[in-house]
Design an enzyme around this catalytic site. Structure first.
Site: not given
Length: 141
Positions: A65, A53-54
């Site tokens: 992860e 999720i940027e």
């Protein structure tokens, strides 16, 4: 390539990879366009998925992860059997340093790295993060 005895069947490994591939489809990566998916297998058999999720402020982004691990921990799970991570990389997708440290915190014994071409590498957390900083290094004050 498997470098550590996993105590997992090929079907269990493939299922975890498949769940990571599904998670990758949910990625929010409008800046890098680099989708990553992960799936973590809890000791009780529960699987949690995560995607990267940027954020426009890159430092606030979260890797797949850690998303999967944090989802599991937030639901009360802290004992894990394995984690799979998948991305469209040349070789099997290796976790970043921050993710390795979080994996070490929860002593996730088996890390399954795969790319979209089907190349796979399975290693232990010790191989992935030698000489890790752990709770043993924190002095109780």
């Amino acid at each position: 390539m498997i470098e550590k005895e996993t105590h997992m069947t090929e079907q269990e490994i493939q299922n975890l990879i498949d769940r990571a591939i599904v998670a990758r489809e949910k990625t929010y990566s409008p800046y890098s366009h680099f989708g990553v998916g992960a799936a973590i297998l809890c000791e009780d058999g529960t699987i949690y998925e995560g995607c990267n999720i940027e954020n426009a402020s890159y430092g606030l982004s979260n890797c797949a992860e850690r998303t999967a691990i944090f989802k599991a921990v937030s639901e009360g799970h802290t004992n894990f059997k394995a984690l799979a991570v998948v991305a469209d990389t040349e070789g099997p997708c290796a976790p970043c340093g921050a993710c390795r440290q979080v994996m070490g915190e929860f002593n996730i014994p088996i890390i399954i790295m795969r790319n979209m071409k089907g190349n796979i590498k399975v290693v232990s957390i010790e191989a992935l993060l030698p000489f890790s900083f752990s709770s043993n290094d924190v002095i109780d004050r």
